[in-house]
Design an enzyme around this catalytic site. Sequence first.
Site, PDB file in Angstrom:
ATOM      1  CE1 TYR A  23      40.126  44.209  41.586  1.00  0.00           C
ATOM      2  CE2 TYR A  23      38.439  45.656  40.707  1.00  0.00           C
ATOM      3  CZ  TYR A  23      38.996  45.019  41.590  1.00  0.00           C
ATOM      4  OH  TYR A  23      38.141  44.776  43.102  1.00  0.00           O
TER       5      TYR A  23
ATOM      6  CD  GLN B 127      35.007  45.780  46.840  1.00  0.00           C
ATOM      7  OE1 GLN B 127      35.712  45.657  46.170  1.00  0.00           O
ATOM      8  NE2 GLN B 127      34.823  47.686  46.823  1.00  0.00           N
TER       9      GLN B 127
ATOM     10  CB  THR C 155      36.730  48.042  37.330  1.00  0.00           C
ATOM     11  OG1 THR C 155      37.680  48.335  38.192  1.00  0.00           O
ATOM     12  CG2 THR C 155      35.392  49.667  37.150  1.00  0.00           C
TER      13      THR C 155
END
Length: 280
Positions: free
Chosen positions: A56, A166, A22
Amino acid sequence: MKAIPSITLKNGDRVPALGQGTWNMGESAARAADEVRALQHGIDLGMTLIDTAEMYGDGGAEKVVGKAIAGRRDEVYLVSKVLPFNASRQGTVKACEASLKRLGVERIDLYLLHWRGTHPFAATIAAMETLIGQGKIGAWGVSNLDNDDMHELLALEHGGHAQANQVLYNLSRRGIEFDLQPYCAEQDIAIMAYSPIEQGRLLKDATLAAVARRHGATPAQVALAWTLRRPGVISIPKASVVAHVQENRACLDLALDAADLAELDQAFAPPKKRRPLEML
């Protein structure tokens, strides 16, 4: 349509190897409805791991995710991240609670330290363990940690509870293959590959296009299939419109053969020595 393979994390959680990212979502009210529909379509297609972060869109992406999963929380494996300057013992808890509110949920399945900052790993780990005890997260992991960082983390009390790292990983960013990826595999820590098509920059590569033509596929599908060629890797492409979600999902119908992989290795050479971890 081929089923999405699953990966079992160290704690026993089973997650799809192909999820949804996202990054850059939640930044425009005009695009929000399309972003929600794209995420919902991905869930319908089995891409039920959704990755987001407080960073984000300054929390906007988490709000978009919250709208997308409203009424179907149990279908989704939810990942979010705490910014490093919030990652003190108390700050991590506070940041998590804010993310939960934006997401409209009671629990985040996997909560990651976004990258290393000034707060000691021990403080962040203690906060993560507290959040697990409170039922606010199911598990924790890290993001953007290099090999030395991972060794340091895992040497700490409860550091071995980290489920995933990640990192930036795609055809043009293969440095982790030299040492980080093997070490994480040895420690049963999943690799989550963000920007698996390099934010679209890989799509104009001639070799990628040639491989795609042979298979009747798109360059994006080849790039995604390549990230998923090894066990223990979760790929999290972002798609803001339904058509791109469908394209991403179809990458699993593509089987790269030895000749394809050799050709891609020639164009995107695997690392022969240790490289600094790359980030976007």
